[in-house]
Design a protein around this motif. Structure first.
Motif, PDB file in Angstrom:
ATOM      1  N   MET A 154       0.848  -1.186   0.000  1.00  0.00           N
ATOM      2  CA  MET A 154       0.000   0.000   0.000  1.00  0.00           C
ATOM      3  C   MET A 154       0.887   1.240   0.000  1.00  0.00           C
ATOM      4  N   PRO A 155       0.861   2.050  -1.037  1.00  0.00           N
ATOM      5  CA  PRO A 155       1.723   3.227  -1.113  1.00  0.00           C
ATOM      6  C   PRO A 155       1.537   4.193   0.048  1.00  0.00           C
ATOM      7  N   CYS A 156       0.313   4.330   0.534  1.00  0.00           N
ATOM      8  CA  CYS A 156       0.057   5.243   1.647  1.00  0.00           C
ATOM      9  C   CYS A 156       0.831   4.790   2.889  1.00  0.00           C
ATOM     10  N   LYS A 157       0.815   3.496   3.173  1.00  0.00           N
ATOM     11  CA  LYS A 157       1.546   2.962   4.323  1.00  0.00           C
ATOM     12  C   LYS A 157       3.046   3.130   4.133  1.00  0.00           C
ATOM     13  N   ALA A 158       3.521   2.872   2.923  1.00  0.00           N
ATOM     14  CA  ALA A 158       4.950   3.032   2.659  1.00  0.00           C
ATOM     15  C   ALA A 158       5.377   4.483   2.863  1.00  0.00           C
ATOM     16  N   ALA A 159       4.554   5.417   2.424  1.00  0.00           N
ATOM     17  CA  ALA A 159       4.875   6.836   2.614  1.00  0.00           C
ATOM     18  C   ALA A 159       4.871   7.201   4.092  1.00  0.00           C
ATOM     19  N   LEU A 160       3.872   6.718   4.823  1.00  0.00           N
ATOM     20  CA  LEU A 160       3.815   6.982   6.266  1.00  0.00           C
ATOM     21  C   LEU A 160       5.042   6.411   6.976  1.00  0.00           C
ATOM     22  N   ASP A 161       5.376   5.173   6.646  1.00  0.00           N
ATOM     23  CA  ASP A 161       6.549   4.543   7.258  1.00  0.00           C
ATOM     24  C   ASP A 161       7.816   5.329   6.926  1.00  0.00           C
ATOM     25  N   ALA A 162       7.909   5.790   5.694  1.00  0.00           N
ATOM     26  CA  ALA A 162       9.111   6.510   5.262  1.00  0.00           C
ATOM     27  C   ALA A 162       9.259   7.841   5.995  1.00  0.00           C
ATOM     28  N   ILE A 163       8.175   8.588   6.112  1.00  0.00           N
ATOM     29  CA  ILE A 163       8.294   9.924   6.724  1.00  0.00           C
ATOM     30  C   ILE A 163       8.226   9.878   8.246  1.00  0.00           C
ATOM     31  N   ALA A 164       8.025   8.687   8.808  1.00  0.00           N
ATOM     32  CA  ALA A 164       8.008   8.564  10.265  1.00  0.00           C
ATOM     33  C   ALA A 164       9.391   8.834  10.861  1.00  0.00           C
ATOM     34  N   GLU A 165      10.423   8.643  10.074  1.00  0.00           N
ATOM     35  CA  GLU A 165      11.798   8.820  10.548  1.00  0.00           C
ATOM     36  C   GLU A 165      12.228  10.272  10.308  1.00  0.00           C
ATOM     37  N   PRO A 166      12.660  10.974  11.352  1.00  0.00           N
ATOM     38  CA  PRO A 166      13.003  12.404  11.222  1.00  0.00           C
ATOM     39  C   PRO A 166      14.064  12.713  10.164  1.00  0.00           C
ATOM     40  N   ARG A 167      15.080  11.871  10.021  1.00  0.00           N
ATOM     41  CA  ARG A 167      16.109  12.159   9.011  1.00  0.00           C
ATOM     42  C   ARG A 167      15.526  12.105   7.603  1.00  0.00           C
ATOM     43  N   ARG A 168      14.586  11.210   7.383  1.00  0.00           N
ATOM     44  CA  ARG A 168      13.966  11.120   6.057  1.00  0.00           C
ATOM     45  C   ARG A 168      13.143  12.366   5.763  1.00  0.00           C
ATOM     46  N   ARG A 169      12.464  12.869   6.775  1.00  0.00           N
ATOM     47  CA  ARG A 169      11.719  14.118   6.569  1.00  0.00           C
ATOM     48  C   ARG A 169      12.686  15.251   6.243  1.00  0.00           C
ATOM     49  N   GLU A 170      13.814  15.267   6.910  1.00  0.00           N
ATOM     50  CA  GLU A 170      14.817  16.299   6.639  1.00  0.00           C
ATOM     51  C   GLU A 170      15.369  16.159   5.215  1.00  0.00           C
ATOM     52  N   ILE A 171      15.587  14.938   4.789  1.00  0.00           N
ATOM     53  CA  ILE A 171      16.055  14.709   3.415  1.00  0.00           C
ATOM     54  C   ILE A 171      15.015  15.240   2.427  1.00  0.00           C
ATOM     55  N   LEU A 172      13.747  14.969   2.687  1.00  0.00           N
ATOM     56  CA  LEU A 172      12.694  15.484   1.798  1.00  0.00           C
ATOM     57  C   LEU A 172      12.728  17.009   1.719  1.00  0.00           C
ATOM     58  N   HIS A 173      12.975  17.657   2.844  1.00  0.00           N
ATOM     59  CA  HIS A 173      13.102  19.122   2.835  1.00  0.00           C
ATOM     60  C   HIS A 173      14.285  19.567   1.982  1.00  0.00           C
ATOM     61  N   LEU A 174      15.388  18.837   2.083  1.00  0.00           N
ATOM     62  CA  LEU A 174      16.581  19.208   1.318  1.00  0.00           C
ATOM     63  C   LEU A 174      16.353  19.116  -0.187  1.00  0.00           C
ATOM     64  N   VAL A 175      15.600  18.111  -0.618  1.00  0.00           N
ATOM     65  CA  VAL A 175      15.422  17.887  -2.058  1.00  0.00           C
ATOM     66  C   VAL A 175      14.047  18.351  -2.559  1.00  0.00           C
ATOM     67  N   ARG A 176      13.359  19.099  -1.732  1.00  0.00           N
ATOM     68  CA  ARG A 176      12.022  19.567  -2.106  1.00  0.00           C
ATOM     69  C   ARG A 176      12.050  20.471  -3.330  1.00  0.00           C
ATOM     70  N   ASP A 177      12.978  21.416  -3.359  1.00  0.00           N
ATOM     71  CA  ASP A 177      13.005  22.420  -4.423  1.00  0.00           C
ATOM     72  C   ASP A 177      14.192  22.297  -5.367  1.00  0.00           C
ATOM     73  N   GLN A 178      15.046  21.322  -5.115  1.00  0.00           N
ATOM     74  CA  GLN A 178      16.241  21.186  -5.957  1.00  0.00           C
ATOM     75  C   GLN A 178      16.722  19.741  -5.962  1.00  0.00           C
ATOM     76  N   GLU A 179      17.436  19.404  -7.012  1.00  0.00           N
ATOM     77  CA  GLU A 179      18.081  18.096  -7.068  1.00  0.00           C
ATOM     78  C   GLU A 179      19.378  18.174  -6.285  1.00  0.00           C
ATOM     79  N   LEU A 180      19.685  17.096  -5.600  1.00  0.00           N
ATOM     80  CA  LEU A 180      20.956  17.015  -4.878  1.00  0.00           C
ATOM     81  C   LEU A 180      21.546  15.625  -5.050  1.00  0.00           C
ATOM     82  N   ALA A 181      22.857  15.595  -5.173  1.00  0.00           N
ATOM     83  CA  ALA A 181      23.568  14.317  -5.213  1.00  0.00           C
ATOM     84  C   ALA A 181      23.552  13.710  -3.815  1.00  0.00           C
ATOM     85  N   SER A 182      23.607  12.399  -3.766  1.00  0.00           N
ATOM     86  CA  SER A 182      23.560  11.710  -2.474  1.00  0.00           C
ATOM     87  C   SER A 182      24.683  12.179  -1.541  1.00  0.00           C
ATOM     88  N   GLY A 183      25.845  12.450  -2.085  1.00  0.00           N
ATOM     89  CA  GLY A 183      26.960  12.930  -1.257  1.00  0.00           C
ATOM     90  C   GLY A 183      26.673  14.280  -0.614  1.00  0.00           C
TER      91      GLY A 183
END
Length: 113
Positions: free
Chosen positions: A1-30
């Protein structure tokens, strides 16, 4: 279920921070990893979870992996939350209206006495 996968993914604070970092721009993993005091491998695992949940896109530029947020990946989750809150707000409204009618009826009964 994509909704559950999204919830599980954003439950972790670092992942939410990563989403903020790449919200408006592309960034390399490094460059993403440079924002955190954990190993690059740990950041790569977080990126993998976000990618599998459909929350980020990934493209390759030579040996680099470039990430960007996919707002449409949150669409199902947002629809669920909007529906949930609409239902809860409607129930709250009914409860408030019922309480309001009770008070009016009680005030009327008090005045007759």
């Amino acid at each position: 279920m994509p909704c559950k996968a999204a919830l599980d993914a954003i439950a972790e604070p670092r992942r939410r921070e990563i989403l903020h970092l790449v919200r408006d721009q592309e960034l390399a993993s490094g460059r993403i990893a440079a924002h955190f005091d954990v190993t690059r491998q740990a950041v790569s695992q977080h990126l993998r979870v976000l990618y599998q949940a459909g929350l980020v896109s990934e493209r390759r530029d030579g040996t680099r992996r470039i990430y960007r947020a996919r707002p449409e990946g949150l669409a199902e989750l947002r629809a669920f939350l909007d529906e949930f809150w609409s239902e809860r707000l409607a129930a709250l409204r009914r409860e408030v209206e019922t309480e309001h009618r009770r008070r009016i009826e009680n005030d009327g009964a008090d005045r007759k006495q």
